[in-house]
Design an enzyme around this catalytic site. Structure first.
Site, PDB file in Angstrom:
ATOM      1  N   ASP A   1      -7.134 -13.973 -19.625  1.00 13.63           N
ATOM      2  CA  ASP A   1      -7.956 -14.957 -18.741  1.00 13.63           C
ATOM      3  C   ASP A   1      -8.874 -15.612 -19.456  1.00 13.63           C
ATOM      4  OD1 ASP A   1      -8.890 -15.090 -15.749  1.00 13.63           O
ATOM      5  OD2 ASP A   1     -10.617 -14.386 -16.661  1.00 13.63           O
TER       6      ASP A   1
ATOM      7  N   ASP B   1      -1.570  -1.118  -4.053  1.00 17.77           N
ATOM      8  CA  ASP B   1      -1.851  -0.233  -5.281  1.00 17.77           C
ATOM      9  C   ASP B   1      -0.485  -0.162  -6.270  1.00 17.77           C
ATOM     10  OD1 ASP B   1      -0.141   1.628  -3.654  1.00 17.77           O
ATOM     11  OD2 ASP B   1      -1.811   2.680  -2.972  1.00 17.77           O
TER      12      ASP B   1
ATOM     13  N   GLU C   1      -4.931 -18.513 -20.488  1.00 20.22           N
ATOM     14  CA  GLU C   1      -5.394 -19.299 -19.718  1.00 20.22           C
ATOM     15  C   GLU C   1      -6.468 -20.512 -19.952  1.00 20.22           C
ATOM     16  OE1 GLU C   1      -6.915 -19.404 -14.868  1.00 20.22           O
ATOM     17  OE2 GLU C   1      -8.036 -18.121 -16.682  1.00 20.22           O
TER      18      GLU C   1
ATOM     19  N   ASN D   1      -5.767   6.551  -1.103  1.00 24.82           N
ATOM     20  CA  ASN D   1      -6.500   6.210  -2.278  1.00 24.82           C
ATOM     21  C   ASN D   1      -7.288   4.866  -1.677  1.00 24.82           C
ATOM     22  OD1 ASN D   1      -4.927   3.996  -2.844  1.00 24.82           O
ATOM     23  ND2 ASN D   1      -4.154   4.898  -4.739  1.00 24.82           N
ATOM     24  N   ASP D   2      -7.278   4.372  -0.665  1.00 27.22           N
ATOM     25  CA  ASP D   2      -8.015   3.156   0.030  1.00 27.22           C
ATOM     26  C   ASP D   2      -9.353   3.047  -0.303  1.00 27.22           C
ATOM     27  OD1 ASP D   2      -5.511   2.562   0.583  1.00 27.22           O
ATOM     28  OD2 ASP D   2      -5.483   2.251   2.509  1.00 27.22           O
TER      29      ASP D   2
ATOM     30  N   GLY E   1      -5.808  -2.323   0.035  1.00 26.81           N
ATOM     31  CA  GLY E   1      -5.279  -1.235  -0.067  1.00 26.81           C
ATOM     32  C   GLY E   1      -3.999  -1.048  -0.951  1.00 26.81           C
TER      33      GLY E   1
ATOM     34  N   ASN F   1       0.732  -1.021  -0.092  1.00 24.01           N
ATOM     35  CA  ASN F   1      -0.084   0.083   0.035  1.00 24.01           C
ATOM     36  C   ASN F   1       0.831   1.195  -0.047  1.00 24.01           C
ATOM     37  OD1 ASN F   1      -1.793   2.036   0.191  1.00 24.01           O
ATOM     38  ND2 ASN F   1      -2.908   1.041   2.300  1.00 24.01           N
TER      39      ASN F   1
END
Length: 606
Positions: A320, A155, A349, A133-134, A153, A128
């Site tokens: 993905d 980032d 994947e 910006n949490d 949190g 974090n």
């Protein structure tokens, strides 16, 4: 829809995708997906040298206009104006929309390859760097570090703060789990339920910060791999309240689960209904399944990918849930990207334990049904599974290593097995240390194998300090916080403070291994030769014209004795070895090597 500040001059348009484009691009045009009030009734024209409106299409909703612009090579960077012509006054522009064409960055990226070692990071759980910006106004889920499945949190600032740690460990590339906006009410930390395809989730930072991270990573010798999802979006995406077309989402926008039966796609006995249930079914209710057969959506998704490749200077993409998207679309997606960016490497994947299922998707495969692809490589789940079987399941005949040996023997199915990503674990499974009973010696064997076998090795953040998910295998626990990434952490994996002696030793082992790997051309590009396992030892060689590396993995709790004459097809009588990890020379006794218990030897042949 979220407005782009400063982008719009008129009142009835509220958003466009993409927010800007570039001149001199490797593709001819750009699709503007514009959302606003009753756009269907307007005609559009552009008066800008070198830019023309190729076509304008509308879907079922009156609020979207899909404007296809042709941008000539000679166009200079600048601002162009789109004029909206009112049907009652065709000679008079009702409003104008400005759109920026930027100059391309001189940044030159290289694709990832066998010379790289990739660190996979779940951004919310790494560090974090900016607590401010949490929590962000307008985004529904607030931080809750005490909840395994909540936002913690981590980032972009936290990752950027520790790029030197990653390069210092010997990694040469980073793969970040998705960072785009996931404005979902819960479980939004993982990033796989996109609600804005052109916006970094503000709880991770900004688009500019993502670009700054990409540049800083390159300066630290780290290539950047972006995790992307073409198969589905998030249930809170604004599309769900105003679908551009009725067929934008599979199953008429109503939740119907996929069967997950991947073999259905190439099963000669499969029914059409089962094929549809697999491909068009949703992963979960929170992830609406996109219909890539819809041409406007297909263009949008391909262009979005090109935008991020250009914006970040990507070295690679991890796609993905690759087989869940429409197969013909995935061919178009991979081929268009490779044509535009020949350096780009892409990994799909396909979570199957059957190598024949993976081989179907790889570029160069001669499929019975004629299907072709431009996908360079896949995530090698079959090899991972075989390794874990060899480590955890007792074999009653010959050797525990037979499962691994025979799985590698299936490589004849692949056009290019050396371009697969190989891994001891990832963000969707128990950590390798847990899979191996929290036994550091076994985990050492795993890291040594995946760093030296064929393919491109990927390691999950924290493996180097023996992070574990003891207690349960929930995704929240698997994706636990890297110690030291948060203010107040009493243990710090970045500095080593508070780590156990065992974790410190493993971190040092991993660092030495990955730094050596950077120097070994035989491991980067060399051939692989392995011998039928006997007893508890598995022996293989990597070699090129410059060097030969012998790898010996002994998972026994006792010494294994190897007769070197057996390996003379490769050794050619050479009997001088250097252990690359501790710079010692294992003794040869009467043409034999005595390999200590639970040992991974990586030996350069001298």
């Amino acid at each position: 829809m979220l407005a782009v500040p400063g982008a719009w001059a008129q009142s009835f348009v509220d958003n466009t995708d993409p927010p800007f484009w570039w001149t001199d691009m490797p593709v001819e045009g750009v699709q503007l997906m514009i959302h606003g009030e009753d756009l269907k009734k307007y005609d559009i024209e552009v008066d800008h040298p070198g830019v023309t409106v190729e076509k304008v299409e509308h879907g079922d909703s009156p609020h979207y206009a899909f404007v296809y612009l042709n941008v000539a090579e000679s166009v200079a960077p600048g601002i162009l104006e789109l004029k909206w012509l009112h049907p009652d006054h065709p000679q008079r522009a009702a409003e104008t929309t400005t759109f920026e064409l930027r100059a391309r960055s001189p940044r030159k990226a290289e694709g990832y390859s066998g010379s790289d070692a990739i660190c996979l990071i779940t951004p919310d759980r790494f560090s974090n760097g900016n607590p401010d910006n949490d929590a962000v106004s307008g985004l529904t889920e607030a931080p809750n570090r005490s909840d395994d499945h909540g936002r913690h949190g981590g980032d972009l600032a936290g990752i950027r703060n520790h790029l030197e740690y990653l390069s210092g460990m010997g990694f040469t590339a980073v793969w970040l789990n998705p960072l785009l906006e996931n404005n979902q009410p819960q479980w939004s930390y993982h990033g796989y339920a996109t609600t804005d395809y052109y916006r970094v989730d503000p709880r991770f930072g900004t688009n500019a910060e993502y670009q700054q991270l990409a540049d800083a990573a390159q300066q630290n010798g780290l290539k950047l791999i972006m995790d992307m999802i073409m198969n589905h979006c998030g249930s809170e995406h604004p599309w769900m309240d105003d679908l551009p077309t009725k067929d934008w989402i599979n199953n008429s926008g109503t939740f119907s689960p996929t069967t997950h039966r991947r073999t259905t796609l190439r099963d000669p006995y499969a029914t059409a209904s089962d094929l549809k249930r697999f491909s068009d079914g949703w992963f979960v209710k929170e992830m609406p399944d996109l219909n890539q057969r819809q041409p406007l959506l297909a263009d949008y998704l391909i262009q979005n990918t090109i935008w991020w490749v250009e914006y970040l200077g990507l070295s690679g993409i991890r796609m993905d849930t690759y087989p869940y998207s429409d197969a013909d679309f995935m061919t178009r997606w991979t081929c268009n990207l490779r044509a535009a960016y020949p350096h780009l490497n892409i990994c799909g994947e396909e979570w199957s334990l059957n190598p024949a299922v993976l081989a179907y998707w790889q570029e160069g495969q001669d499929n019975p049904d004629g299907y072709t692809s431009c996908l360079p490589g896949l995530l090698d789940f079959p090899l991972h599974h075989a390794f874990m079987q060899s480590m955890n399941a007792d074999e009653t005949w010959q050797s525990n290593w037979v499962n691994l040996y025979e799985m590698l023997g299936n490589d004849f199915l692949y056009p290019d097995p050396f371009n697969h990503i190989v891994f001891p674990d990832n963000h969707d499974m128990s950590r390798v240390h847990t899979q191996l009973g929290d036994d550091a010696l076994k985990t050492r064997l795993a890291v040594a194998f995946f760093a030296t076998t064929r393919g491109i090795p990927q390691f999950y953040y924290g493996t180097e300090i023996l992070m574990s998910n003891a207690g349960d295998d929930s995704h929240g626990n698997i994706r636990s916080d890297f110690p030291g990434g948060w203010a107040g952490d009493t243990t710090n994996g970045f500095t080593g403070e508070g780590l156990s002696p065992e974790a410190l030793d493993f971190q040092d082992f991993t660092r030495r291994l990955l730094h050596w790997r950077q120097t070994s051309s035989a491991v980067h590009n060399g051939t692989l030769t392995h011998y039928v396992p006997e007893g508890e030892a598995y022996v293989y060689f990597r070699q090129d014209s410059a060097s030969t590396v012998m790898v010996v993995l002994n998972q026994s709790d006792s010494t294994e004795v190897l007769s070197l004459s057996r390996f003379d097809e490769v050794l050619n009588g050479r009997r001088t070895f250097l252990d690359v990890l501790d710079d010692t020379r294992p003794a040869v006794d009467q043409n034999q090597l005595h390999v200590p218990a639970s040992t991974a030897w990586i030996l350069e042949i001298r």
